[in-house]
Design a protein around this motif. Structure first.
Motif, PDB file in Angstrom:
ATOM      1  N   SER A 120      34.906  39.402  54.668  1.00  0.00           N
ATOM      2  CA  SER A 120      34.685  38.804  53.350  1.00  0.00           C
ATOM      3  C   SER A 120      33.789  39.676  52.482  1.00  0.00           C
ATOM      4  O   SER A 120      34.073  39.893  51.297  1.00  0.00           O
ATOM      5  CB  SER A 120      34.082  37.411  53.515  1.00  0.00           C
ATOM      6  OG  SER A 120      33.796  36.848  52.259  1.00  0.00           O
ATOM      7  N   ASN A 121      32.698  40.159  53.029  1.00  0.00           N
ATOM      8  CA  ASN A 121      31.770  40.981  52.247  1.00  0.00           C
ATOM      9  C   ASN A 121      32.414  42.284  51.791  1.00  0.00           C
ATOM     10  O   ASN A 121      32.210  42.734  50.656  1.00  0.00           O
ATOM     11  CB  ASN A 121      30.514  41.273  53.061  1.00  0.00           C
ATOM     12  CG  ASN A 121      29.705  40.021  53.350  1.00  0.00           C
ATOM     13  OD1 ASN A 121      29.728  39.068  52.579  1.00  0.00           O
ATOM     14  ND2 ASN A 121      29.003  40.006  54.483  1.00  0.00           N
ATOM     15  N   ALA A 122      33.213  42.895  52.671  1.00  0.00           N
ATOM     16  CA  ALA A 122      33.899  44.132  52.302  1.00  0.00           C
ATOM     17  C   ALA A 122      34.928  43.870  51.210  1.00  0.00           C
ATOM     18  O   ALA A 122      35.082  44.676  50.272  1.00  0.00           O
ATOM     19  CB  ALA A 122      34.566  44.748  53.525  1.00  0.00           C
ATOM     20  N   ALA A 123      35.648  42.749  51.301  1.00  0.00           N
ATOM     21  CA  ALA A 123      36.613  42.402  50.253  1.00  0.00           C
ATOM     22  C   ALA A 123      35.914  42.181  48.921  1.00  0.00           C
ATOM     23  O   ALA A 123      36.389  42.627  47.859  1.00  0.00           O
ATOM     24  CB  ALA A 123      37.393  41.163  50.665  1.00  0.00           C
ATOM     25  N   GLN A 124      34.756  41.506  48.967  1.00  0.00           N
ATOM     26  CA  GLN A 124      33.989  41.285  47.745  1.00  0.00           C
ATOM     27  C   GLN A 124      33.515  42.603  47.163  1.00  0.00           C
ATOM     28  O   GLN A 124      33.473  42.776  45.940  1.00  0.00           O
ATOM     29  CB  GLN A 124      32.792  40.379  48.044  1.00  0.00           C
ATOM     30  CG  GLN A 124      31.935  40.032  46.858  1.00  0.00           C
ATOM     31  CD  GLN A 124      32.527  38.919  46.011  1.00  0.00           C
ATOM     32  OE1 GLN A 124      33.512  38.313  46.408  1.00  0.00           O
ATOM     33  NE2 GLN A 124      31.946  38.688  44.845  1.00  0.00           N
ATOM     34  N   ALA A 125      33.164  43.562  48.025  1.00  0.00           N
ATOM     35  CA  ALA A 125      32.655  44.850  47.569  1.00  0.00           C
ATOM     36  C   ALA A 125      33.755  45.763  47.038  1.00  0.00           C
ATOM     37  O   ALA A 125      33.444  46.821  46.472  1.00  0.00           O
ATOM     38  CB  ALA A 125      31.924  45.558  48.711  1.00  0.00           C
ATOM     39  N   VAL A 126      35.017  45.379  47.217  1.00  0.00           N
ATOM     40  CA  VAL A 126      36.131  46.193  46.737  1.00  0.00           C
ATOM     41  C   VAL A 126      36.774  45.583  45.497  1.00  0.00           C
ATOM     42  O   VAL A 126      36.989  46.256  44.488  1.00  0.00           O
ATOM     43  CB  VAL A 126      37.174  46.392  47.851  1.00  0.00           C
ATOM     44  CG1 VAL A 126      38.427  47.062  47.295  1.00  0.00           C
ATOM     45  CG2 VAL A 126      36.596  47.231  48.979  1.00  0.00           C
ATOM     46  N   LEU A 127      37.081  44.296  45.544  1.00  0.00           N
ATOM     47  CA  LEU A 127      37.883  43.679  44.485  1.00  0.00           C
ATOM     48  C   LEU A 127      37.110  43.545  43.172  1.00  0.00           C
ATOM     49  O   LEU A 127      37.568  44.015  42.121  1.00  0.00           O
ATOM     50  CB  LEU A 127      38.373  42.305  44.953  1.00  0.00           C
ATOM     51  CG  LEU A 127      39.426  42.326  46.054  1.00  0.00           C
ATOM     52  CD1 LEU A 127      39.712  40.918  46.552  1.00  0.00           C
ATOM     53  CD2 LEU A 127      40.703  42.972  45.554  1.00  0.00           C
ATOM     54  N   VAL A 128      35.963  42.880  43.225  1.00  0.00           N
ATOM     55  CA  VAL A 128      35.207  42.661  41.985  1.00  0.00           C
ATOM     56  C   VAL A 128      34.740  43.979  41.352  1.00  0.00           C
ATOM     57  O   VAL A 128      34.891  44.164  40.140  1.00  0.00           O
ATOM     58  CB  VAL A 128      34.022  41.713  42.250  1.00  0.00           C
ATOM     59  CG1 VAL A 128      33.173  41.553  40.994  1.00  0.00           C
ATOM     60  CG2 VAL A 128      34.522  40.344  42.709  1.00  0.00           C
ATOM     61  N   PRO A 129      34.183  44.945  42.104  1.00  0.00           N
ATOM     62  CA  PRO A 129      33.839  46.230  41.469  1.00  0.00           C
ATOM     63  C   PRO A 129      35.041  46.949  40.870  1.00  0.00           C
ATOM     64  O   PRO A 129      34.905  47.612  39.841  1.00  0.00           O
ATOM     65  CB  PRO A 129      33.216  47.032  42.624  1.00  0.00           C
ATOM     66  CG  PRO A 129      32.666  46.004  43.538  1.00  0.00           C
ATOM     67  CD  PRO A 129      33.638  44.876  43.486  1.00  0.00           C
ATOM     68  N   ALA A 130      36.219  46.828  41.515  1.00  0.00           N
ATOM     69  CA  ALA A 130      37.402  47.477  40.942  1.00  0.00           C
ATOM     70  C   ALA A 130      37.745  46.875  39.589  1.00  0.00           C
ATOM     71  O   ALA A 130      38.055  47.599  38.628  1.00  0.00           O
ATOM     72  CB  ALA A 130      38.571  47.344  41.908  1.00  0.00           C
ATOM     73  N   ALA A 131      37.711  45.534  39.501  1.00  0.00           N
ATOM     74  CA  ALA A 131      37.984  44.890  38.214  1.00  0.00           C
ATOM     75  C   ALA A 131      36.939  45.263  37.173  1.00  0.00           C
ATOM     76  O   ALA A 131      37.265  45.547  36.005  1.00  0.00           O
ATOM     77  CB  ALA A 131      38.045  43.372  38.408  1.00  0.00           C
ATOM     78  N   MET A 132      35.677  45.289  37.568  1.00  0.00           N
ATOM     79  CA  MET A 132      34.620  45.644  36.624  1.00  0.00           C
ATOM     80  C   MET A 132      34.725  47.109  36.203  1.00  0.00           C
ATOM     81  O   MET A 132      34.402  47.462  35.056  1.00  0.00           O
ATOM     82  CB  MET A 132      33.260  45.357  37.245  1.00  0.00           C
ATOM     83  CG  MET A 132      33.014  43.887  37.531  1.00  0.00           C
ATOM     84  SD  MET A 132      31.423  43.559  38.339  1.00  0.00           S
ATOM     85  CE  MET A 132      30.298  43.969  37.015  1.00  0.00           C
ATOM     86  N   THR A 133      35.195  47.969  37.112  1.00  0.00           N
ATOM     87  CA  THR A 133      35.383  49.376  36.764  1.00  0.00           C
ATOM     88  C   THR A 133      36.448  49.532  35.691  1.00  0.00           C
ATOM     89  O   THR A 133      36.297  50.335  34.757  1.00  0.00           O
ATOM     90  CB  THR A 133      35.755  50.181  38.017  1.00  0.00           C
ATOM     91  OG1 THR A 133      34.694  50.088  38.967  1.00  0.00           O
ATOM     92  CG2 THR A 133      35.983  51.639  37.676  1.00  0.00           C
ATOM     93  N   LEU A 134      37.540  48.779  35.815  1.00  0.00           N
ATOM     94  CA  LEU A 134      38.563  48.818  34.770  1.00  0.00           C
ATOM     95  C   LEU A 134      37.981  48.375  33.435  1.00  0.00           C
ATOM     96  O   LEU A 134      38.270  48.969  32.388  1.00  0.00           O
ATOM     97  CB  LEU A 134      39.738  47.921  35.154  1.00  0.00           C
ATOM     98  CG  LEU A 134      40.621  48.398  36.313  1.00  0.00           C
ATOM     99  CD1 LEU A 134      41.704  47.370  36.599  1.00  0.00           C
ATOM    100  CD2 LEU A 134      41.250  49.746  35.989  1.00  0.00           C
ATOM    101  N   GLY A 135      37.162  47.324  33.458  1.00  0.00           N
ATOM    102  CA  GLY A 135      36.559  46.860  32.212  1.00  0.00           C
ATOM    103  C   GLY A 135      35.609  47.869  31.608  1.00  0.00           C
ATOM    104  O   GLY A 135      35.648  48.137  30.399  1.00  0.00           O
ATOM    105  N   VAL A 136      34.744  48.478  32.439  1.00  0.00           N
ATOM    106  CA  VAL A 136      33.781  49.461  31.918  1.00  0.00           C
ATOM    107  C   VAL A 136      34.510  50.696  31.387  1.00  0.00           C
ATOM    108  O   VAL A 136      34.132  51.261  30.353  1.00  0.00           O
ATOM    109  CB  VAL A 136      32.777  49.846  33.023  1.00  0.00           C
ATOM    110  CG1 VAL A 136      31.899  51.007  32.572  1.00  0.00           C
ATOM    111  CG2 VAL A 136      31.903  48.655  33.379  1.00  0.00           C
ATOM    112  N   THR A 137      35.579  51.111  32.081  1.00  0.00           N
ATOM    113  CA  THR A 137      36.346  52.268  31.608  1.00  0.00           C
ATOM    114  C   THR A 137      36.997  51.971  30.269  1.00  0.00           C
ATOM    115  O   THR A 137      37.018  52.832  29.371  1.00  0.00           O
ATOM    116  CB  THR A 137      37.406  52.644  32.649  1.00  0.00           C
ATOM    117  OG1 THR A 137      36.786  52.877  33.908  1.00  0.00           O
ATOM    118  CG2 THR A 137      38.152  53.891  32.225  1.00  0.00           C
ATOM    119  N   SER A 138      37.515  50.768  30.104  1.00  0.00           N
ATOM    120  CA  SER A 138      38.104  50.388  28.812  1.00  0.00           C
ATOM    121  C   SER A 138      37.050  50.375  27.712  1.00  0.00           C
ATOM    122  O   SER A 138      37.285  50.865  26.601  1.00  0.00           O
ATOM    123  CB  SER A 138      38.777  49.019  28.933  1.00  0.00           C
ATOM    124  OG  SER A 138      39.788  49.028  29.917  1.00  0.00           O
TER     125      SER A 138
END
Length: 791
Positions: free
Chosen positions: A411-429
């Motif tokens: 669970s912790n590893a999934a949380q550390a992958v999914l949410v940062p990936a979505a936030m990375t797309l937002g910050v890049t935009s």
């Protein structure tokens, strides 16, 4: 020089706000010793991350004190070192001992220097120990985070845990809602709630309007402003569009404040109200990005091109990502208020995680397709296509990996992958939007059309934005604030260069001194060029040579003062200079040769700007003399770059050195049989008639030779301005041709006579006749000694 250096150092200390040695706080080494003992005991046992972070913060604070303490007695130490250096080096073994008073003075100064350096050495030792302890704490924290990240729990796909998730929801209801219901049932609290409705209801209505209608208002106002703006449309739209985040978030905050005004919310319920704006913000941010990037023609971005791009689908994917992240945050808030961190929490997070993973996978495919289709009319990939494809592939990997990790129980590893990936797309935009905003602002300030500016300033600012975004990306992907502050502290501490430590403050001081010296050099050059040198009798070349020499000397002195001003010992550069000299001797010998030759040209000035020279087969005017090469403008208006070494080592013809007077030579040929004396008279008259030909000395007409086809004459005349030599040659030839035609003098062309020894062999002979040559008979050979009649 020492006085100037001292003045510059004092000026820098005043500008930088540096403190004196007496103002530097003295470290409390007893408290530091107690703290180090506590840290070592904590590291030997088991401590939570919060405890370690607190200890680390305290050590980092004391480390700053130790860093500042390294400058204690700095001025006095520099003075004593200068005094010791003034005494000269001590005598070596076997040499005659120095004078007794000098030896005593040297010993006193060395003792004083040791006493002055004692607190500095203690501060350096404590600073090193603090760095080591901070490194140990960081290593321990990272190990604990790694254990949490790799911890595996039961899979949320097991139906046995689904009822536990329902129980968690009910527990959350009991924790948050039940106290509110009980407070409502209390007559006293209910009466106070009714009393607060006069303020709570209007505030709630305003909040609801901001949440559900503010985006529509912002769109309407933005469209009107863009349509009625003649300049800066992109800037106006971007600034107004920020209201799509600000006003709905403010509405959620007002709604939470309206609920709090009733007095019914307390404890866990108040925690939920305080966290609501942050939990709901991903929804508003995702909608804003979807509208700004995809939903408005006024803000079409250069990286969203291509007819095959499914903008509508991409827009809905972006909005759904915001809802998925908000759902994950809401479950995390529920776990926080209930104090639960077991499998039921993962079960509740599994559905939004799967949704987020699927959205990332789908968006990744869309971005890859956009990157492949992002071409111009010629089919060439536009800038950013590779970046789109890379982001798309990483998004697909993050989506698939996050869902798989969540499914198997990480669970912790999934949380550390999914949410940062979505936030990375937002910050890049957002980063792309900011870069376009910078370009639009530059276009607005400079008056150029939006999207057509290719200036360097927006590009540099965009690069700085990318650098500024790197810490944000690091924080998104799990970096701690302490990690970033540690990087900054190491950067501030600088690096050792020999016996000197260079810090960013020293670099800024170096830059400031060099800029001031460079500006003063340019000021002196401008004064010499425009005010002083024009009043002298120097020619243009001499003035330029003096101005260039002052520039080189000024830049060298500025660099030298900057280096010495920040305390860099130039003797430490001796090894580097020795190594560079080898490289210069082999690889840069041509550059050095041209540089030295350029200095020779500027000093001796055999040629100057404006001179007409000839180097080899190149002839033209000298337009610029630099330290490496000289630029010559030929008569066909092309520039020839000549290395200065060629001008020093080879023969150079300077047609205008000293003055513009020069000689022109015009060769003339007449046919055999012409009256040579009449030809000489005509040439003399033609030469003297030209206005550019000087009559003192008069032009000379020379009968040069009996040529193969002509009688060769030559006009030699002195011109008033040798720059017109080609024009004068053309005018003289025109005049000579006209006079020769009038006088009947022939201008010959090359002729040749052909003689044959046996011309009878070319006459046709009857077949089989006596005179026909035999096929086996030898060919007749010509005899040059016996000429025959001409053919």
């Amino acid at each position: 020089m020492p006085l100037l250096r001292a003045w510059l150092c004092a000026f820098l200390l005043l500008v930088a706000g540096a403190v004196t040695a007496q103002d530097i706080p003295r470290p409390n080494y007893d408290a530091w010793s107690a703290l180090t003992s506590e840290v070592e005991e904590t590291l030997d046992g088991f401590a939570t991350v919060a405890t370690l972070e607190d200890l680390r913060a305290e050590i980092a604070q004391r480390r700053e004190t130790f860093l500042a303490a390294q400058d204690i007695n700095a001025n006095r130490i520099a003075t004593v070192e200068s005094q010791i250096e003034a005494l000269g080096p001590p005598p070596a073994e076997g040499e005659e001992p120095e004078a007794e008073d000098v030896a005593e003075r040297r010993a006193e100064l060395n003792q004083e220097l040791a006493e002055l350096r004692a607190p500095v050495i203690a501060a350096e030792e404590a600073f090193t120990l603090a760095n080591g302890l901070i490194g140990q704490i960081d290593r321990t924290i990272r190990e604990q985070y790694a254990q949490q990240l790799l911890a595996r729990e039961a899979t949320p796909l097991n139906p046995a845990y689904w009822l536990g998730a329902v129980d968690l929801l009910l527990e959350g209801w009991d924790t948050v809602a039940t106290p509110v219901i009980e407070a409502w049932q209390n007559p006293g609290q209910r009466a106070r709630a009714f009393d607060s409705l006069a303020a709570a209801v209007p505030l709630a209505l305003v909040a609801l309007l901001l949440i559900f209608r503010s985006r529509w208002w912002i769109r309407l106002i933005s469209g009107w402003a863009v349509n009625h703006s003649t300049r800066g449309r992109g800037v106006v739209f971007f600034l107004l569009s920020l209201g799509q985040i600000l006003f709905p978030t403010l509405g959620v905050y007002f709604l939470a404040r309206a609920a709090a005004l009733t007095g019914l919310f307390d404890g866990a319920a108040m925690t939920v109200l305080d966290a609501l704006p942050l939990v709901a913000m991903p929804i508003f941010v995702s909608k804003w990005l979807a509208d700004v990037l995809l939903g408005s023609e006024a803000t079409a971005q250069p990286f969203w091109r291509g007819d095959d791009v499914p903008l509508t689908s991409l827009r809905w994917h972006s909005v759904l990502i915001g809802y998925a992240v908000t759902a994950i945050f809401a479950v995390a808030l529920l776990a926080n208020v209930t104090g639960r961190s077991d499998v039921p929490v993962d079960v509740l997070k599994f559905a939004p995680r799967v949704l987020l993973g699927c959205l990332l996978f789908s968006i990744g495919r869309i971005l890859i397709r956009m990157g492949r289709g992002n071409t111009d009319e010629s089919g060439t990939q536009r800038v950013g296509s590779s970046l789109l494809r890379l982001i798309g592939r990483l998004s697909i990997i993050a989506g698939v990996l996050g869902v798989l990790l969540a499914a198997v129980g990480y669970s912790n590893a999934a949380q550390a992958v999914l949410v940062p990936a979505a936030m990375t797309l937002g910050v890049t935009s957002v980063l792309g939007l900011l870069q376009k905003l910078v370009s639009d602002l530059y276009a607005l300030l400079t008056g150029t059309a939006e999207g057509e500016s290719e200036a360097l300033a927006p590009l540099l600012i965009g690069f700085l934005l990318v650098l500024a975004a790197l810490p944000v990306y690091a924080l998104i992907w799990g970096a701690r604030v302490a990690d970033l502050t540690e990087v900054w502290s190491r950067f501030r501490a600088g690096f050792a260069f020999g016996d000197t430590r260079i810090s960013p403050t020293d670099f800024l001081a170096f830059l400031l001194i060099f800029v001031i010296g460079y500006a003063l050099t340019r000021l002196v050059q401008g004064t010499l060029r425009n005010t002083v040198l024009p009043k002298t009798r120097l020619d243009v070349g001499g003035r330029n040579a003096i101005v260039s020499g002052v520039g080189y000397i000024g830049i060298f002195l500025a660099a030298l003062l900057a280096i010495t001003g920040v305390g860099i010992d130039l003797t430490s550069l001796a090894v580097v200079a020795g190594a560079l000299s080898v490289g210069i001797g082999f690889g840069l010998q041509n550059v050095v040769s041209n540089f030295v030759s350029g200095i020779i040209l500027l000093i001796e000035r055999p040629i100057s700007e404006g001179d007409m020279i000839q180097v080899g087969d190149q002839m033209g005017y000298v337009r610029d003399i630099s330290v490496r090469s000289t630029r010559i403008e030929t008569f066909d208006r092309t520039d020839v770059i000549v290395p200065n070494a060629d001008l020093v080592s080879n023969s150079v013809i300077n047609w205008t050195r000293g003055n513009n007077v020069g000689r022109v030579i015009v060769p003339v040929g007449v046919a055999y049989g012409s009256d040579t004396e009449r030809v000489a008279e005509i040439l003399q008259e033609v030469a003297e008639a030209h206005p550019m030909v000087m009559l003192n000395p008069p032009p000379a007409i020379l009968f040069r030779a009996f040529g193969a086809s002509s009688l060769d004459f030559e006009i030699r005349a002195i011109l008033r301005d040798v720059n017109f030599i080609v024009v004068v040659q053309s005018d003289l030839l025109h005049a000579i041709a006209k006079r020769f035609t009038e006088e009947g003098i022939e201008i010959p062309f090359p002729q040749q006579d052909l003689w044959l020894r046996n011309p009878e062999t070319l006459r046709p002979v009857a077949s089989g006749g006596a005179g026909s040559p035999s096929p086996d008979a030898p060919h007749s050979q010509p005899d040059a000694s016996t000429p025959e009649s001409p053919a």
